[in-house]
Design a protein around this motif. Structure first.
Motif, PDB file in Angstrom:
ATOM      1  N   SER A   1       0.817  -1.213   0.000  1.00  0.00           N
ATOM      2  CA  SER A   1       0.000   0.000   0.000  1.00  0.00           C
ATOM      3  C   SER A   1       0.847   1.259   0.000  1.00  0.00           C
ATOM      4  CB  SER A   1      -0.936   0.000   1.219  1.00  0.00           C
ATOM      5  OG  SER A   1      -1.799   1.114   1.195  1.00  0.00           O
ATOM      6  N   GLU A   2       1.921   1.248   0.831  1.00  0.00           N
ATOM      7  CA  GLU A   2       2.781   2.437   0.909  1.00  0.00           C
ATOM      8  C   GLU A   2       3.629   2.606  -0.348  1.00  0.00           C
ATOM      9  OE1 GLU A   2       2.142   1.087   5.213  1.00  0.00           O
ATOM     10  OE2 GLU A   2       2.703   0.085   3.335  1.00  0.00           O
ATOM     11  N   SER A   3       4.298   1.533  -0.768  1.00  0.00           N
ATOM     12  CA  SER A   3       5.197   1.633  -1.910  1.00  0.00           C
ATOM     13  C   SER A   3       4.444   1.739  -3.231  1.00  0.00           C
ATOM     14  CB  SER A   3       6.136   0.415  -1.949  1.00  0.00           C
ATOM     15  OG  SER A   3       6.999   0.417  -0.837  1.00  0.00           O
ATOM     16  N   GLY A   4       3.361   1.003  -3.351  1.00  0.00           N
ATOM     17  CA  GLY A   4       2.639   0.985  -4.621  1.00  0.00           C
ATOM     18  C   GLY A   4       1.680   2.144  -4.802  1.00  0.00           C
ATOM     19  N   MET A   5       1.023   2.563  -3.716  1.00  0.00           N
ATOM     20  CA  MET A   5      -0.012   3.585  -3.807  1.00  0.00           C
ATOM     21  C   MET A   5       0.283   4.842  -2.995  1.00  0.00           C
ATOM     22  SD  MET A   5      -2.605   2.791  -5.824  1.00  0.00           S
ATOM     23  CE  MET A   5      -1.375   2.262  -7.016  1.00  0.00           C
ATOM     24  N   ASP A   6       1.387   4.853  -2.238  1.00  0.00           N
ATOM     25  CA  ASP A   6       1.715   5.978  -1.355  1.00  0.00           C
ATOM     26  C   ASP A   6       0.590   6.224  -0.353  1.00  0.00           C
ATOM     27  OD1 ASP A   6       3.457   7.871  -0.381  1.00  0.00           O
ATOM     28  OD2 ASP A   6       2.719   9.468  -1.678  1.00  0.00           O
ATOM     29  N   ALA A   7      -0.106   5.142   0.025  1.00  0.00           N
ATOM     30  CA  ALA A   7      -1.175   5.215   1.015  1.00  0.00           C
ATOM     31  C   ALA A   7      -0.682   4.523   2.287  1.00  0.00           C
ATOM     32  CB  ALA A   7      -2.437   4.531   0.494  1.00  0.00           C
ATOM     33  N   PHE A   8      -0.385   5.315   3.312  1.00  0.00           N
ATOM     34  CA  PHE A   8       0.272   4.798   4.497  1.00  0.00           C
ATOM     35  C   PHE A   8      -0.691   4.115   5.466  1.00  0.00           C
ATOM     36  CE2 PHE A   8       3.894   6.880   2.961  1.00  0.00           C
ATOM     37  CZ  PHE A   8       4.978   6.592   3.773  1.00  0.00           C
ATOM     38  N   ILE A   9      -0.182   3.069   6.120  1.00  0.00           N
ATOM     39  CA  ILE A   9      -0.885   2.374   7.192  1.00  0.00           C
ATOM     40  C   ILE A   9       0.000   2.482   8.426  1.00  0.00           C
ATOM     41  CG2 ILE A   9      -1.874   0.199   7.981  1.00  0.00           C
ATOM     42  CD1 ILE A   9      -1.940  -0.633   4.973  1.00  0.00           C
ATOM     43  N   THR A  10      -0.509   3.080   9.497  1.00  0.00           N
ATOM     44  CA  THR A  10       0.279   3.296  10.701  1.00  0.00           C
ATOM     45  C   THR A  10      -0.094   2.281  11.760  1.00  0.00           C
ATOM     46  OG1 THR A  10       0.415   5.662  10.210  1.00  0.00           O
ATOM     47  CG2 THR A  10       0.940   4.993  12.447  1.00  0.00           C
ATOM     48  N   ASP A  11       0.917   1.705  12.405  1.00  0.00           N
ATOM     49  CA  ASP A  11       0.707   0.624  13.365  1.00  0.00           C
ATOM     50  C   ASP A  11       0.529   1.104  14.805  1.00  0.00           C
ATOM     51  OD1 ASP A  11       1.085  -1.453  11.377  1.00  0.00           O
ATOM     52  OD2 ASP A  11       3.194  -0.896  11.395  1.00  0.00           O
ATOM     53  N   ALA A  12       0.695   2.391  15.056  1.00  0.00           N
ATOM     54  CA  ALA A  12       0.575   2.900  16.423  1.00  0.00           C
ATOM     55  C   ALA A  12      -0.177   4.226  16.406  1.00  0.00           C
ATOM     56  CB  ALA A  12       1.957   3.087  17.048  1.00  0.00           C
ATOM     57  N   LEU A  13      -1.014   4.440  17.397  1.00  0.00           N
ATOM     58  CA  LEU A  13      -1.755   5.695  17.469  1.00  0.00           C
ATOM     59  C   LEU A  13      -0.838   6.832  17.911  1.00  0.00           C
ATOM     60  CD1 LEU A  13      -5.138   4.611  19.115  1.00  0.00           C
ATOM     61  CD2 LEU A  13      -4.724   5.278  16.728  1.00  0.00           C
ATOM     62  N   PRO A  14      -0.924   7.983  17.248  1.00  0.00           N
ATOM     63  CA  PRO A  14      -0.066   9.117  17.616  1.00  0.00           C
ATOM     64  C   PRO A  14      -0.186   9.512  19.082  1.00  0.00           C
ATOM     65  CG  PRO A  14      -1.095   9.509  15.490  1.00  0.00           C
ATOM     66  CD  PRO A  14      -1.731   8.274  16.047  1.00  0.00           C
ATOM     67  N   GLU A  15      -1.393   9.426  19.643  1.00  0.00           N
ATOM     68  CA  GLU A  15      -1.586   9.804  21.045  1.00  0.00           C
ATOM     69  C   GLU A  15      -0.792   8.898  21.981  1.00  0.00           C
ATOM     70  OE1 GLU A  15      -4.609  11.359  18.478  1.00  0.00           O
ATOM     71  OE2 GLU A  15      -4.031   9.263  18.841  1.00  0.00           O
ATOM     72  N   ASP A  16      -0.721   7.595  21.646  1.00  0.00           N
ATOM     73  CA  ASP A  16       0.034   6.652  22.475  1.00  0.00           C
ATOM     74  C   ASP A  16       1.535   6.921  22.388  1.00  0.00           C
ATOM     75  OD1 ASP A  16      -2.313   5.431  23.229  1.00  0.00           O
ATOM     76  OD2 ASP A  16      -2.186   3.850  21.715  1.00  0.00           O
ATOM     77  N   ILE A  17       2.018   7.209  21.170  1.00  0.00           N
ATOM     78  CA  ILE A  17       3.448   7.512  21.000  1.00  0.00           C
ATOM     79  C   ILE A  17       3.807   8.789  21.746  1.00  0.00           C
ATOM     80  CG2 ILE A  17       5.222   8.133  19.324  1.00  0.00           C
ATOM     81  CD1 ILE A  17       4.510   5.178  19.336  1.00  0.00           C
ATOM     82  N   ALA A  18       2.956   9.818  21.655  1.00  0.00           N
ATOM     83  CA  ALA A  18       3.220  11.070  22.359  1.00  0.00           C
ATOM     84  C   ALA A  18       3.276  10.840  23.868  1.00  0.00           C
ATOM     85  CB  ALA A  18       2.149  12.099  22.018  1.00  0.00           C
ATOM     86  N   ARG A  19       2.350  10.045  24.386  1.00  0.00           N
ATOM     87  CA  ARG A  19       2.347   9.764  25.820  1.00  0.00           C
ATOM     88  C   ARG A  19       3.625   9.051  26.245  1.00  0.00           C
ATOM     89  NH1 ARG A  19       1.517   5.190  27.954  1.00  0.00           N
ATOM     90  NH2 ARG A  19       0.484   4.370  26.086  1.00  0.00           N
ATOM     91  N   ARG A  20       4.049   8.068  25.466  1.00  0.00           N
ATOM     92  CA  ARG A  20       5.262   7.321  25.813  1.00  0.00           C
ATOM     93  C   ARG A  20       6.500   8.205  25.773  1.00  0.00           C
ATOM     94  NH1 ARG A  20       5.336   2.132  22.143  1.00  0.00           N
ATOM     95  NH2 ARG A  20       7.255   1.778  23.326  1.00  0.00           N
ATOM     96  N   LEU A  21       6.577   9.091  24.774  1.00  0.00           N
ATOM     97  CA  LEU A  21       7.722   9.995  24.690  1.00  0.00           C
ATOM     98  C   LEU A  21       7.720  11.014  25.835  1.00  0.00           C
ATOM     99  CD1 LEU A  21       7.876  10.631  20.835  1.00  0.00           C
ATOM    100  CD2 LEU A  21       9.578   9.405  22.204  1.00  0.00           C
ATOM    101  N   ARG A  22       6.524  11.461  26.233  1.00  0.00           N
ATOM    102  CA  ARG A  22       6.446  12.394  27.369  1.00  0.00           C
ATOM    103  C   ARG A  22       6.897  11.726  28.664  1.00  0.00           C
ATOM    104  NH1 ARG A  22       1.402  14.004  25.158  1.00  0.00           N
ATOM    105  NH2 ARG A  22       0.328  12.648  26.648  1.00  0.00           N
ATOM    106  N   GLU A  23       6.574  10.453  28.815  1.00  0.00           N
ATOM    107  CA  GLU A  23       6.879   9.741  30.056  1.00  0.00           C
ATOM    108  C   GLU A  23       8.364   9.424  30.218  1.00  0.00           C
ATOM    109  OE1 GLU A  23       4.339   6.350  29.833  1.00  0.00           O
ATOM    110  OE2 GLU A  23       2.551   7.425  30.489  1.00  0.00           O
ATOM    111  N   ILE A  24       9.111   9.433  29.123  1.00  0.00           N
ATOM    112  CA  ILE A  24      10.545   9.103  29.184  1.00  0.00           C
ATOM    113  C   ILE A  24      11.293  10.199  29.937  1.00  0.00           C
ATOM    114  CG2 ILE A  24      12.642   8.812  27.819  1.00  0.00           C
ATOM    115  CD1 ILE A  24      10.940   7.477  25.683  1.00  0.00           C
TER     116      ILE A  24
END
Length: 358
Positions: free
Chosen positions: A335-358
């Protein structure tokens, strides 16, 4: 900042940047080097109306040499490198294997395609060495040295933007073998393109449509929305903010924006540059503590093109990693390479929370 300019054995330009005005560097490169290739060419993809850079000579570029043969370390008796000095703070030189060249010559053969124009691969590619310490990371730099790197980016952006034919200057760092880095020494690159890149062109189309529809600046509205929501914010300083974008494409992605709208790095004040350096170092150190090993990443400066009559550009840094878990990478699959349509495996809110907690 002191800037020292010299040339390498094959005529390429080398610049040293120092905070110490008394710093002195050798003016002679003792090596014997072959001429740099000037055969790069540009071909227009007729389906997407995008220029593609062709640089076949880069197949022979230096690939993951041992530390004792690193071409970006200071020169020594046993290893004459691209930097003929026993030490340096920040050094920038023209790439020995450039994708673009100011001396590019017309292609020898016609592609014989009426819809694919071909032209010389004009432009300039530079290598930016952030430190002479081979084993350091950008995150290991002091705020003062990181600020010097920002000053060097500003210097090169301003100078390269004056070259006739250059339409956009792109400063970036790629770190980690996982994303294809061929030299382990901490470094980045600068590309001076003879066209506006596809991503910038698309961002400008969207920003223009947003202004016509609302009368407002798209980037300023994104910034205001993230600050108001707060859930994806990492930090806010006197001059900058860092947040995980709500529609992040990459497993770990952070955008850093100046609160004052500027188009390019040279427009930043001394206070804004120093403030950015401190914030950026903090974010990089959080990146490297997210898992058990330092994250591979790309740090991409989005500057407005040289010609921005409608003033649609808003300088920001996009920092992202291809690592999606401690032991898994994010590959660009169908999907990403053929159509440039990205699929993300993690929610941005969860990543932001984890980075804040570090």
């Amino acid at each position: 900042m002191k800037r020292t300019i010299t040339t390498l054995a094959d005529g390429r330009e080398l610049l040293y940047f120092d905070t110490d005005d008394a710093a002195v560097h050798p003016q002679r490169d003792p090596r014997t080097l072959p001429a740099v290739s000037t055969t790069s060419q540009l071909r227009l993809d007729p389906l997407l109306d995008e220029w593609v850079m062709m640089a076949a000579h880069r197949q022979n570029r230096t690939f993951q040499p041992p530390v004792e043969s690193c071409p970006l370390c200071p020169s020594s008796a046993g290893n004459q490198t691209e930097i003929p000095s026993p030490g340096y703070t920040v050094a920038i030189f023209e790439n020995r294997f450039p994708s673009l060249s100011t001396a590019a010559v017309p292609p020898e053969a016609d592609v014989d395609h009426p819809l694919v124009p071909v032209r010389p691969g004009f432009g300039r590619c530079e290598v930016v060495c952030f430190t002479s310490d081979h084993h350091a990371r950008f995150a290991d730099l002091s705020t003062e040295q990181a600020t010097l790197v920002v000053d060097a980016w500003a210097d090169r952006t301003a100078e390269l933007s004056t070259l006739d034919g250059v339409e956009q200057v792109f400063c970036f760092e790629s770190r980690g073998a996982e994303i294809g880095v061929t030299l382990g020494h901490p470094h980045g690159q600068i590309y001076a393109y003879p066209f506006v890149t596809p991503r910038t062109r698309r961002m400008f189309e969207v920003a223009r449509a947003h202004r016509e529809r609302t009368g407002r600046d798209l980037h300023a509205d994104i910034l205001a929305a993230e600050r108001a929501a707060g859930v994806r914010m990492l930090a806010e300083t006197e001059h900058w903010v860092a947040f995980v974008p709500a529609a992040a494409r990459w497993p770990v992605e952070v955008h850093l924006y100046p609160l004052r709208r500027v188009r390019s790095i040279p427009e930043l004040t001394a206070a804004e540059r120093s403030d950015f350096a401190a914030l950026y170092l903090d974010v990089l150190r959080r990146f490297d503590r997210l898992y058990d090993a330092p994250l591979p990443y790309i740090a991409a400066w989005h500057q407005g093109p040289v010609a921005d009559e409608q003033e649609l550009g808003y300088l920001h840094l996009q920092l992202f990693s291809v690592r999606r878990t401690a032991d898994k990478l994010k590959y660009l699959a169908g999907s990403e390479s053929g159509m440039d349509a990205f699929i993300t495996d993690a929610l941005p809110e969860d990543i932001a929370r984890r980075l804040r907690e570090i």
